[in-house]
Scaffold this motif. Sequence first.
Motif, PDB file in Angstrom:
ATOM      1  N   ILE A  67      51.140 -47.381  34.827  1.00 52.64           N
ATOM      2  CA  ILE A  67      51.752 -47.391  33.496  1.00 52.64           C
ATOM      3  C   ILE A  67      51.151 -46.296  32.630  1.00 52.64           C
ATOM      4  N   ASP A  68      49.833 -46.126  32.701  1.00 54.41           N
ATOM      5  CA  ASP A  68      49.162 -45.107  31.888  1.00 54.41           C
ATOM      6  C   ASP A  68      49.518 -43.693  32.316  1.00 54.41           C
ATOM      7  N   ALA A  69      49.830 -43.504  33.599  1.00 53.55           N
ATOM      8  CA  ALA A  69      50.168 -42.166  34.076  1.00 53.55           C
ATOM      9  C   ALA A  69      51.369 -41.609  33.323  1.00 53.55           C
ATOM     10  N   ALA A  70      52.270 -42.481  32.910  1.00 56.46           N
ATOM     11  CA  ALA A  70      53.432 -42.045  32.139  1.00 56.46           C
ATOM     12  C   ALA A  70      53.291 -42.398  30.666  1.00 56.46           C
ATOM     13  N   GLY A  71      53.033 -43.677  30.383  1.00 54.54           N
ATOM     14  CA  GLY A  71      52.959 -44.124  28.999  1.00 54.54           C
ATOM     15  C   GLY A  71      51.800 -43.524  28.227  1.00 54.54           C
ATOM     16  N   GLY A  72      50.652 -43.357  28.880  1.00 59.31           N
ATOM     17  CA  GLY A  72      49.501 -42.764  28.213  1.00 59.31           C
ATOM     18  C   GLY A  72      49.760 -41.323  27.827  1.00 59.31           C
ATOM     19  N   PHE A  73      50.386 -40.574  28.714  1.00 59.07           N
ATOM     20  CA  PHE A  73      50.713 -39.176  28.416  1.00 59.07           C
ATOM     21  C   PHE A  73      51.679 -39.095  27.239  1.00 59.07           C
ATOM     22  N   LEU A  74      52.668 -39.978  27.232  1.00 53.33           N
ATOM     23  CA  LEU A  74      53.656 -39.968  26.150  1.00 53.33           C
ATOM     24  C   LEU A  74      52.999 -40.291  24.810  1.00 53.33           C
ATOM     25  N   LEU A  75      52.145 -41.324  24.791  1.00 57.10           N
ATOM     26  CA  LEU A  75      51.494 -41.715  23.546  1.00 57.10           C
ATOM     27  C   LEU A  75      50.561 -40.623  23.039  1.00 57.10           C
ATOM     28  N   PHE A  76      49.747 -40.058  23.930  1.00 54.66           N
ATOM     29  CA  PHE A  76      48.823 -39.001  23.533  1.00 54.66           C
ATOM     30  C   PHE A  76      49.580 -37.786  23.005  1.00 54.66           C
ATOM     31  N   GLY A  77      50.676 -37.442  23.676  1.00 49.39           N
ATOM     32  CA  GLY A  77      51.464 -36.295  23.248  1.00 49.39           C
ATOM     33  C   GLY A  77      52.081 -36.499  21.873  1.00 49.39           C
ATOM     34  N   ILE A  78      52.537 -37.723  21.597  1.00 51.50           N
ATOM     35  CA  ILE A  78      53.107 -38.021  20.285  1.00 51.50           C
ATOM     36  C   ILE A  78      52.039 -37.912  19.198  1.00 51.50           C
ATOM     37  N   LEU A  79      50.820 -38.360  19.503  1.00 50.17           N
ATOM     38  CA  LEU A  79      49.743 -38.271  18.514  1.00 50.17           C
ATOM     39  C   LEU A  79      49.387 -36.815  18.216  1.00 50.17           C
ATOM     40  N   VAL A  80      49.296 -35.991  19.248  1.00 54.06           N
ATOM     41  CA  VAL A  80      49.023 -34.566  19.042  1.00 54.06           C
ATOM     42  C   VAL A  80      50.142 -33.931  18.222  1.00 54.06           C
ATOM     43  N   THR A  81      51.375 -34.296  18.533  1.00 52.17           N
ATOM     44  CA  THR A  81      52.522 -33.782  17.782  1.00 52.17           C
ATOM     45  C   THR A  81      52.435 -34.163  16.315  1.00 52.17           C
ATOM     46  N   TRP A  82      52.067 -35.399  16.055  1.00 54.80           N
ATOM     47  CA  TRP A  82      51.958 -35.859  14.660  1.00 54.80           C
ATOM     48  C   TRP A  82      50.879 -35.082  13.906  1.00 54.80           C
TER      49      TRP A  82
END
Length: 244
Positions: A67-82
């Motif tokens: 789950i983290d292999a996909a969901g973790g990347f998505l969440l981290f990327g959204i935070l960097v974007t913000w």
Amino acid sequence: MNAALRTELTKFLRSRTPWVTAAAFLLPVALAALFTGASDTPPLGEKSRALGITPDWPGFHVALMQIDAAGGFLLFGILVTWMFGREFSDRTVLDLLALPTSRTAIVLAKFAVTTVWLILLTAFQSTAWVTTGTLLGLPGTPHQGLSDLFLLLALTVALTLPVALAASAGRGYLPGIAATIALLVSGVAAATLGAGSWFPWALPATVGGLTGTASFPLTGPAIAAATAAAGIAATASWWRRADH
């Protein structure tokens, strides 16, 4: 640099982002617990077992890693974007650049605050994983799984930092989110083709076992570190040269 750090930290702590991201990072643990608990009951049992998920610590570990292999990347990327895109979406970038602080210091301060928070999220999720597994009374021990989880999330932190360039050059949230999704999809595709040893964004899917058996390329840490350094340097260079 100290002034830039204080400013970025204050902006971050006064926003809802810390609470939202912390809550969001509990979701993978909850989903992993659901699949682990359902691994010996229909109708999810067959699907869970096919993914290597069993009602014990190793199975709980496999579920969270995938789950983290996909969901973790998505969440981290959204935070960097913000962190980077908000200055353009909120139209505060000109006010920020008018301060007597170099653009490089502003960018590095943003990266510092982001990276520290992502590391804290990693520790938070790991603690939640151990606590949840203990409450479920799973057989076995979580010790081996902890090191693998830290490794996966550390690689993910490094590989999402270049998303800042997309959010900056695109001057908003959407380009950063689009870049995050594109890197995630291309990484999974590359991992499926066995490119985890040289394509940076294939590392989370490879280490997390998203495309099959999990494996760890020896070149992984070096590739991730080089990718993060290149992303930071490119973002800082864009901020220095861009005509805002």
